[in-house]
Write an enzyme that holds these catalytic residues in place. Structure first.
Site, PDB file in Angstrom:
ATOM      1  N   HIS A   1       4.048  21.845 -12.897  1.00 37.49           N
ATOM      2  CA  HIS A   1       4.162  21.215 -11.574  1.00 37.49           C
ATOM      3  C   HIS A   1       3.166  21.899 -10.643  1.00 37.49           C
ATOM      4  O   HIS A   1       3.074  23.123 -10.642  1.00 37.49           O
ATOM      5  CB  HIS A   1       5.602  21.417 -11.095  1.00 37.49           C
ATOM      6  CG  HIS A   1       5.985  20.727  -9.826  1.00 37.49           C
ATOM      7  ND1 HIS A   1       5.445  21.060  -8.603  1.00 37.49           N
ATOM      8  CD2 HIS A   1       6.873  19.727  -9.585  1.00 37.49           C
ATOM      9  CE1 HIS A   1       5.996  20.296  -7.665  1.00 37.49           C
ATOM     10  NE2 HIS A   1       6.857  19.475  -8.232  1.00 37.49           N
TER      11      HIS A   1
ATOM     12  N   LYS B   1      13.467  26.952 -13.003  1.00 35.39           N
ATOM     13  CA  LYS B   1      13.620  26.182 -11.758  1.00 35.39           C
ATOM     14  C   LYS B   1      14.957  25.444 -11.771  1.00 35.39           C
ATOM     15  O   LYS B   1      15.203  24.610 -12.627  1.00 35.39           O
ATOM     16  CB  LYS B   1      12.456  25.190 -11.666  1.00 35.39           C
ATOM     17  CG  LYS B   1      12.608  24.143 -10.575  1.00 35.39           C
ATOM     18  CD  LYS B   1      11.388  23.243 -10.564  1.00 35.39           C
ATOM     19  CE  LYS B   1      11.628  21.973  -9.776  1.00 35.39           C
ATOM     20  NZ  LYS B   1      10.448  21.101  -9.762  1.00 35.39           N
TER      21      LYS B   1
ATOM     22  N   SER C   1      11.261  23.458  -6.024  1.00 39.05           N
ATOM     23  CA  SER C   1       9.903  23.296  -6.555  1.00 39.05           C
ATOM     24  C   SER C   1       8.946  24.336  -5.975  1.00 39.05           C
ATOM     25  O   SER C   1       9.110  24.798  -4.843  1.00 39.05           O
ATOM     26  CB  SER C   1       9.371  21.892  -6.247  1.00 39.05           C
ATOM     27  OG  SER C   1      10.112  20.942  -6.966  1.00 39.05           O
TER      28      SER C   1
ATOM     29  N   ASP D   1      10.976  16.935 -17.438  1.00 35.97           N
ATOM     30  CA  ASP D   1      11.941  16.351 -16.489  1.00 35.97           C
ATOM     31  C   ASP D   1      11.536  14.975 -15.987  1.00 35.97           C
ATOM     32  O   ASP D   1      12.367  14.208 -15.514  1.00 35.97           O
ATOM     33  CB  ASP D   1      12.171  17.294 -15.297  1.00 35.97           C
ATOM     34  CG  ASP D   1      10.956  17.418 -14.397  1.00 35.97           C
ATOM     35  OD1 ASP D   1       9.811  17.266 -14.891  1.00 35.97           O
ATOM     36  OD2 ASP D   1      11.134  17.674 -13.196  1.00 35.97           O
ATOM     37  N   ASN D   2      10.251  14.666 -16.054  1.00 32.87           N
ATOM     38  CA  ASN D   2       9.746  13.340 -15.642  1.00 32.87           C
ATOM     39  C   ASN D   2       8.283  13.272 -16.057  1.00 32.87           C
ATOM     40  O   ASN D   2       7.723  14.260 -16.555  1.00 32.87           O
ATOM     41  CB  ASN D   2       9.924  13.105 -14.129  1.00 32.87           C
ATOM     42  CG  ASN D   2       9.416  14.224 -13.254  1.00 32.87           C
ATOM     43  OD1 ASN D   2      10.195  14.949 -12.626  1.00 32.87           O
ATOM     44  ND2 ASN D   2       8.107  14.432 -13.207  1.00 32.87           N
TER      45      ASN D   2
ATOM     46  N   CYS E   1      12.398  15.163 -10.208  1.00 35.77           N
ATOM     47  CA  CYS E   1      13.057  16.417 -10.623  1.00 35.77           C
ATOM     48  C   CYS E   1      14.570  16.473 -10.470  1.00 35.77           C
ATOM     49  O   CYS E   1      15.299  16.676 -11.442  1.00 35.77           O
ATOM     50  CB  CYS E   1      12.494  17.576  -9.807  1.00 35.77           C
ATOM     51  SG  CYS E   1      10.905  18.151 -10.357  1.00 35.77           S
TER      52      CYS E   1
ATOM     53  N   ARG F   1      17.372  16.541 -13.533  1.00 36.14           N
ATOM     54  CA  ARG F   1      18.047  17.780 -13.961  1.00 36.14           C
ATOM     55  C   ARG F   1      19.571  17.641 -13.868  1.00 36.14           C
ATOM     56  O   ARG F   1      20.306  18.134 -14.728  1.00 36.14           O
ATOM     57  CB  ARG F   1      17.579  18.950 -13.089  1.00 36.14           C
ATOM     58  CG  ARG F   1      16.182  19.369 -13.435  1.00 36.14           C
ATOM     59  CD  ARG F   1      15.401  19.883 -12.244  1.00 36.14           C
ATOM     60  NE  ARG F   1      13.980  19.761 -12.560  1.00 36.14           N
ATOM     61  CZ  ARG F   1      13.265  20.714 -13.144  1.00 36.14           C
ATOM     62  NH1 ARG F   1      13.808  21.884 -13.401  1.00 36.14           N
ATOM     63  NH2 ARG F   1      12.017  20.507 -13.442  1.00 36.14           N
TER      64      ARG F   1
ATOM     65  N   HIS G   1      16.762  23.678  -8.761  1.00 35.22           N
ATOM     66  CA  HIS G   1      16.517  22.416  -8.031  1.00 35.22           C
ATOM     67  C   HIS G   1      17.733  21.498  -7.972  1.00 35.22           C
ATOM     68  O   HIS G   1      17.598  20.263  -7.930  1.00 35.22           O
ATOM     69  CB  HIS G   1      15.313  21.667  -8.621  1.00 35.22           C
ATOM     70  CG  HIS G   1      14.545  20.935  -7.554  1.00 35.22           C
ATOM     71  ND1 HIS G   1      13.509  20.078  -7.815  1.00 35.22           N
ATOM     72  CD2 HIS G   1      14.705  20.927  -6.203  1.00 35.22           C
ATOM     73  CE1 HIS G   1      13.047  19.578  -6.689  1.00 35.22           C
ATOM     74  NE2 HIS G   1      13.755  20.072  -5.687  1.00 35.22           N
TER      75      HIS G   1
ATOM     76  N   ASP H   1       8.061  20.873 -16.442  1.00 37.08           N
ATOM     77  CA  ASP H   1       8.153  20.147 -15.170  1.00 37.08           C
ATOM     78  C   ASP H   1       6.906  19.288 -14.962  1.00 37.08           C
ATOM     79  O   ASP H   1       5.804  19.816 -14.819  1.00 37.08           O
ATOM     80  CB  ASP H   1       8.300  21.156 -14.024  1.00 37.08           C
ATOM     81  CG  ASP H   1       8.750  20.495 -12.731  1.00 37.08           C
ATOM     82  OD1 ASP H   1       8.713  19.247 -12.656  1.00 37.08           O
ATOM     83  OD2 ASP H   1       9.137  21.218 -11.804  1.00 37.08           O
ATOM     84  N   ASP H   2       7.079  17.985 -14.964  1.00 39.40           N
ATOM     85  CA  ASP H   2       5.987  17.024 -14.735  1.00 39.40           C
ATOM     86  C   ASP H   2       4.995  16.971 -15.901  1.00 39.40           C
ATOM     87  O   ASP H   2       3.843  16.568 -15.711  1.00 39.40           O
ATOM     88  CB  ASP H   2       5.203  17.311 -13.436  1.00 39.40           C
ATOM     89  CG  ASP H   2       6.035  17.149 -12.177  1.00 39.40           C
ATOM     90  OD1 ASP H   2       7.238  16.854 -12.287  1.00 39.40           O
ATOM     91  OD2 ASP H   2       5.473  17.325 -11.067  1.00 39.40           O
TER      92      ASP H   2
ATOM     93  N   LYS I   1       5.129  10.034 -12.831  1.00 43.01           N
ATOM     94  CA  LYS I   1       6.231  10.589 -12.041  1.00 43.01           C
ATOM     95  C   LYS I   1       6.552   9.700 -10.845  1.00 43.01           C
ATOM     96  O   LYS I   1       5.650   9.212 -10.165  1.00 43.01           O
ATOM     97  CB  LYS I   1       5.823  11.974 -11.549  1.00 43.01           C
ATOM     98  CG  LYS I   1       6.773  12.624 -10.573  1.00 43.01           C
ATOM     99  CD  LYS I   1       6.288  14.014 -10.190  1.00 43.01           C
ATOM    100  CE  LYS I   1       7.192  14.665  -9.162  1.00 43.01           C
ATOM    101  NZ  LYS I   1       6.828  16.075  -8.902  1.00 43.01           N
TER     102      LYS I   1
HETATM  103 MG    MG Z   1       9.368  17.270 -12.186  1.00 38.81          MG
END
Ligand code: MG
Length: 463
Positions: free
Chosen positions: A236, A137, A162, A288-289, A80, A84, A139, A40-41, A309
């Site tokens: 994240h 996660k 998150s 994810d980003n 996010c 996803r 989300h 994540d991130d 992001k």
């Molecule tokens: Mg993310």
């Protein structure tokens, strides 16, 4: 009924890949297992094998050496929730309504979620007898109607949104809470199959516990086939790390967190080797980003790419992309082909022998030819921010119809004519070459017209 667009050369390459898959399927487990690990991130520049000078990622580096590392791999969105949704459905976020120009992701008071009518990788693989699980996660809507179990996952263990959401009123304000984060600053629940088992979630141990669950599930289903979706909560913000990794990395806390992620990817790959499943299991690792650049040294790095992001500059959506399937993916492959998390659904389904014909448009391609070291059928990438088409890549060229930084620029700047960059010459998007390449712009604008004609957005689920 729509079929995925596919060109003649890619049919040939797909045929070669199918032959390879048949040998893959010739053993006692007829269909390959699939594991998708999503950070994540995590930014394009945050791993050793993508050039980070001080974050040590020996297990991911080994995964790349034994498999394939993409240099032009894209998440499907810049934040996010839409990213996803698109990964699991193979469809751009506007089609499912899992995006918004206002509230860009799902929050604890969001009443929508991934619609029932969407088909996920898990649901589709289940039609071929796959055992399925999600650890991490979610989300994609926290209400029971939108849970992982409603979308094809037999098991779920993780947090519904998150880790910086659900902040308690007494925690420090703003970013101050991230600088020395404490577990009880947030009231994020940890769920197991729909029941809250811990609140607040002990975030120091999430990376290890998600991996423990994944390894347990893999061992329990080692006869296969299985699909494990492992979307980590880290890195994240707020960043949390276990005592084993705390204070070890020269890159400080962010490095500690990424090194713990790396070690846990290593544990999972070793479990596959120990169970003699390595040559029957496709493992993909990605993010994810891009990195959350406004978090100072608690955010990651997009390396030589612009912004991060939240943005549709390259740093927002081009991410690490590793694929591992010993015996099938040639070791040490570095691929400059285009691929995206949008492609995971068609690729996994092709490997599993699921018919790709669907009653809905898909935006992904079966990139198994690229996984075996050949060409990718993907030639274009559409970059959305909410429901807005911001930019389009075609081959090496990227045209920005609009630009906006991930954070801090309140309104998008529109460009007519669009900005144009040659990403193979200029990956940092510094030199606008629109004036000298009118023919390329015309080609991309024709693609935009065609794309828009085929795009029917669903109502937003996030507003
Ligand atoms: Mg993310």
């Amino acid at each position: 009924m729509n079929r995925l667009p596919i060109s003649a050369p890619s049919i040939l390459l797909s045929f070669v890949a199918i032959l390879a898959c048949q040998s893959l399927q010739a053993g006692d487990s007829p269909r390959p297992n699939v594991v998708v690990i999503l950070a994540d991130d995590l930014g394009y520049g945050d791993l050793g094998c993508y050039g980070h000078p001080t974050i040590r990622t020996p297990h991911l580096d080994r995964m790349a050496r034994e498999g394939l590392r993409f240099t032009q791999f894209y998440s499907a969105a810049e934040v996010c929730t839409p990213s996803r949704a698109a990964l699991l459905t193979g469809r751009l976020p506007p089609r499912s309504g899992m995006c918004s120009g206002k509230r860009r992701v799902a929050f604890p008071n969001t009443t929508g979620g991934l619609p029932d009518g969407e088909l996920t990788i898990a649901e589709l693989l289940k039609t071929k007898g796959y055992a399925t699980a999600c650890f991490g996660k979610w989300h994609l809507g926290h209400l029971p109607a939108f849970s992982p179990q409603r979308h094809g996952f037999d098991e779920y263990f993780g947090v519904p949104y998150s880790n910086d959401m659900d902040r308690v009123a007494t925690s420090p304000m703003g970013r101050a809470a991230f600088l020395d984060p404490k577990i009880d600053y947030w009231n994020v629940p940890l769920l197991k199959n729909g029941e809250i088992v811990e609140r607040p979630a002990d975030q120091h141990t999430l990376t290890r516990r998600y991996t423990d669950e994944a390894i347990r599930f893999i061992r329990a289903h080692k006869e296969g086939p299985f699909f494990v979706y492992l979307p980590h909560t880290m890195p994240h913000v707020p960043l949390f790390v276990s005592s084993e990794f705390a204070g070890k990395s020269p890159r400080k806390l962010y490095g500690d967190v990424v090194e713990e992620l790396d070690a846990n990817v290593g544990r999972l790959l070793q479990a596959l080797r120990d169970e003699k499943l390595a040559e029957r299991t496709l493992v993909v690792f990605t993010s994810d980003n891009g990195p959350w650049l406004t978090q100072g040294d608690q955010g990651g790095s997009a390396g030589l790419l612009k912004d991060g992001k939240g943005s549709t500059w390259e740093g927002g959506m081009r991410v690490p992309g590793l694929a591992w399937l010993p015996g099938w993916i040639p070791p040490g492959t570095v691929s400059q082909e285009l691929a995206s998390t949008l492609d995971l659904l068609p690729t996994a389904l092709a490997l599993a022998g699921v018919d790709l014909t669907q009653d809905r448009p898909l935006d992904g391609y079966d990139v198994s030819p690229a996984l075996s070291g050949g060409k990718s059928p993907r030639q274009e990438m559409f970059y959305y921010r909410g429901f807005e088409l911001m930019a389009v890549r075609l081959g090496p060229w990227k045209a920005h119809l609009q630009t906006q930084t991930g954070y801090g620029q309140p309104m998008a700047e529109k460009h007519d004519p669009p900005l144009l960059f040659n990403l193979e010459v200029d990956p940092s998007e510094r030199f606008n070459v629109a004036a000298a390449n009118g023919d390329v712009l015309q080609q991309i604008l024709a693609l935009v017209t065609k794309h828009r004609a085929g795009m029917q957005p669903a109502p937003s689920q996030l507003e």
